[in-house]
Design a protein around this motif. Sequence first.
Motif, PDB file in Angstrom:
ATOM      1  N   THR A 240       5.903   1.341  -6.282  1.00 44.65           N
ATOM      2  CA  THR A 240       4.783   2.047  -5.665  1.00 44.65           C
ATOM      3  C   THR A 240       4.930   2.055  -4.154  1.00 44.65           C
ATOM      4  O   THR A 240       5.547   1.160  -3.570  1.00 44.65           O
ATOM      5  CB  THR A 240       3.433   1.399  -6.027  1.00 44.65           C
ATOM      6  N   GLN A 241       4.358   3.066  -3.537  1.00 43.33           N
ATOM      7  CA  GLN A 241       4.312   3.173  -2.082  1.00 43.33           C
ATOM      8  C   GLN A 241       2.857   3.411  -1.703  1.00 43.33           C
ATOM      9  O   GLN A 241       2.274   4.444  -2.044  1.00 43.33           O
ATOM     10  CB  GLN A 241       5.181   4.325  -1.587  1.00 43.33           C
ATOM     11  N   MET A 242       2.258   2.439  -0.998  1.00 45.85           N
ATOM     12  CA  MET A 242       0.862   2.530  -0.589  1.00 45.85           C
ATOM     13  C   MET A 242       0.744   3.402   0.667  1.00 45.85           C
ATOM     14  O   MET A 242       1.309   3.068   1.709  1.00 45.85           O
ATOM     15  CB  MET A 242       0.300   1.145  -0.274  1.00 45.85           C
ATOM     16  N   LEU A 243       0.035   4.517   0.548  1.00 46.04           N
ATOM     17  CA  LEU A 243      -0.210   5.364   1.705  1.00 46.04           C
ATOM     18  C   LEU A 243      -1.502   4.918   2.388  1.00 46.04           C
ATOM     19  O   LEU A 243      -2.329   4.248   1.779  1.00 46.04           O
ATOM     20  CB  LEU A 243      -0.292   6.827   1.283  1.00 46.04           C
ATOM     21  N   GLY A 244      -1.683   5.314   3.627  1.00 49.46           N
ATOM     22  CA  GLY A 244      -2.819   4.859   4.417  1.00 49.46           C
ATOM     23  C   GLY A 244      -4.051   5.737   4.270  1.00 49.46           C
ATOM     24  O   GLY A 244      -4.071   6.705   3.502  1.00 49.46           O
ATOM     25  N   PRO A 245      -5.080   5.397   5.049  1.00 50.34           N
ATOM     26  CA  PRO A 245      -6.335   6.137   4.979  1.00 50.34           C
ATOM     27  C   PRO A 245      -6.191   7.619   5.315  1.00 50.34           C
ATOM     28  O   PRO A 245      -6.938   8.447   4.802  1.00 50.34           O
ATOM     29  CB  PRO A 245      -7.246   5.437   5.987  1.00 50.34           C
ATOM     30  N   GLU A 246      -5.213   7.957   6.143  1.00 53.34           N
ATOM     31  CA  GLU A 246      -5.006   9.368   6.479  1.00 53.34           C
ATOM     32  C   GLU A 246      -4.577  10.174   5.257  1.00 53.34           C
ATOM     33  O   GLU A 246      -4.682  11.405   5.239  1.00 53.34           O
ATOM     34  CB  GLU A 246      -3.975   9.519   7.611  1.00 53.34           C
ATOM     35  N   MET A 247      -4.109   9.500   4.209  1.00 50.06           N
ATOM     36  CA  MET A 247      -3.723  10.146   2.953  1.00 50.06           C
ATOM     37  C   MET A 247      -4.645   9.703   1.812  1.00 50.06           C
ATOM     38  O   MET A 247      -4.262   9.725   0.641  1.00 50.06           O
ATOM     39  CB  MET A 247      -2.266   9.813   2.614  1.00 50.06           C
ATOM     40  N   GLY A 248      -5.847   9.266   2.157  1.00 48.15           N
ATOM     41  CA  GLY A 248      -6.816   8.868   1.142  1.00 48.15           C
ATOM     42  C   GLY A 248      -6.458   7.598   0.410  1.00 48.15           C
ATOM     43  O   GLY A 248      -6.918   7.370  -0.707  1.00 48.15           O
ATOM     44  N   ASN A 249      -5.621   6.744   1.015  1.00 46.18           N
ATOM     45  CA  ASN A 249      -5.149   5.502   0.397  1.00 46.18           C
ATOM     46  C   ASN A 249      -4.469   5.755  -0.946  1.00 46.18           C
ATOM     47  O   ASN A 249      -4.495   4.916  -1.841  1.00 46.18           O
ATOM     48  CB  ASN A 249      -6.285   4.488   0.253  1.00 46.18           C
ATOM     49  N   TYR A 250      -3.854   6.918  -1.076  1.00 40.45           N
ATOM     50  CA  TYR A 250      -3.136   7.295  -2.289  1.00 40.45           C
ATOM     51  C   TYR A 250      -1.943   6.369  -2.487  1.00 40.45           C
ATOM     52  O   TYR A 250      -1.368   5.859  -1.522  1.00 40.45           O
ATOM     53  CB  TYR A 250      -2.663   8.740  -2.149  1.00 40.45           C
ATOM     54  N   VAL A 251      -1.565   6.150  -3.725  1.00 45.93           N
ATOM     55  CA  VAL A 251      -0.386   5.357  -4.057  1.00 45.93           C
ATOM     56  C   VAL A 251       0.609   6.272  -4.761  1.00 45.93           C
ATOM     57  O   VAL A 251       0.308   6.836  -5.816  1.00 45.93           O
ATOM     58  CB  VAL A 251      -0.738   4.166  -4.973  1.00 45.93           C
ATOM     59  N   VAL A 252       1.788   6.435  -4.186  1.00 47.18           N
ATOM     60  CA  VAL A 252       2.851   7.225  -4.798  1.00 47.18           C
ATOM     61  C   VAL A 252       3.600   6.308  -5.766  1.00 47.18           C
ATOM     62  O   VAL A 252       3.967   5.183  -5.427  1.00 47.18           O
ATOM     63  CB  VAL A 252       3.811   7.785  -3.731  1.00 47.18           C
TER      64      VAL A 252
END
Length: 129
Positions: free
Chosen positions: A29-41
Amino acid sequence: MDPVVHFELPCDNRERISRFFSQVFGWTTQMLGPEMGNYVVVTTADKDGPMGHRGAINGGFFTKTADMPAQFPGIVVAVQDIRASMRKVTEAGGQVLGEPMDIPTVGAYVAFLDTEGNRSSMLQPLPKA
C-alpha cells in the motif's frame, strides 16, 4: 469486453485495513496525504507473480464519510490455498463467512469480512487443464 481495472474499499481506519490485506494476501500500500483525500493506493500483483496475473487488478481504499452514498466494496481475491488463506483472515482479525463452496468449472469460493466489516471473497481457482 470491458475489463475490471480497479477496485475500492471503504474503511474507517486506513492503517488497520492496509495491515489486514498486507498480512493476509501480501498486498502493498501507498498512503497518500490529505491533498489526495488520504487515499491508499493498493498493489495486488506484479507482472512476474507466481499465479499468472493476466487481468489482475489493483485498487484503493477510501475513508468512509457521512455524505457519500453507497460505500460498498466488491472484490474476489484469487488464492493458492483457500484453507490457509481462511486461517490468515482469522489470525489478522477478520471473519470467514461459512465454508468454501465448490463452483463447477471455477474453483472453491468463500466470503469473509475484513477488519472494517467489508464483505469480500476468496477463490481458489481450479488448475488449468
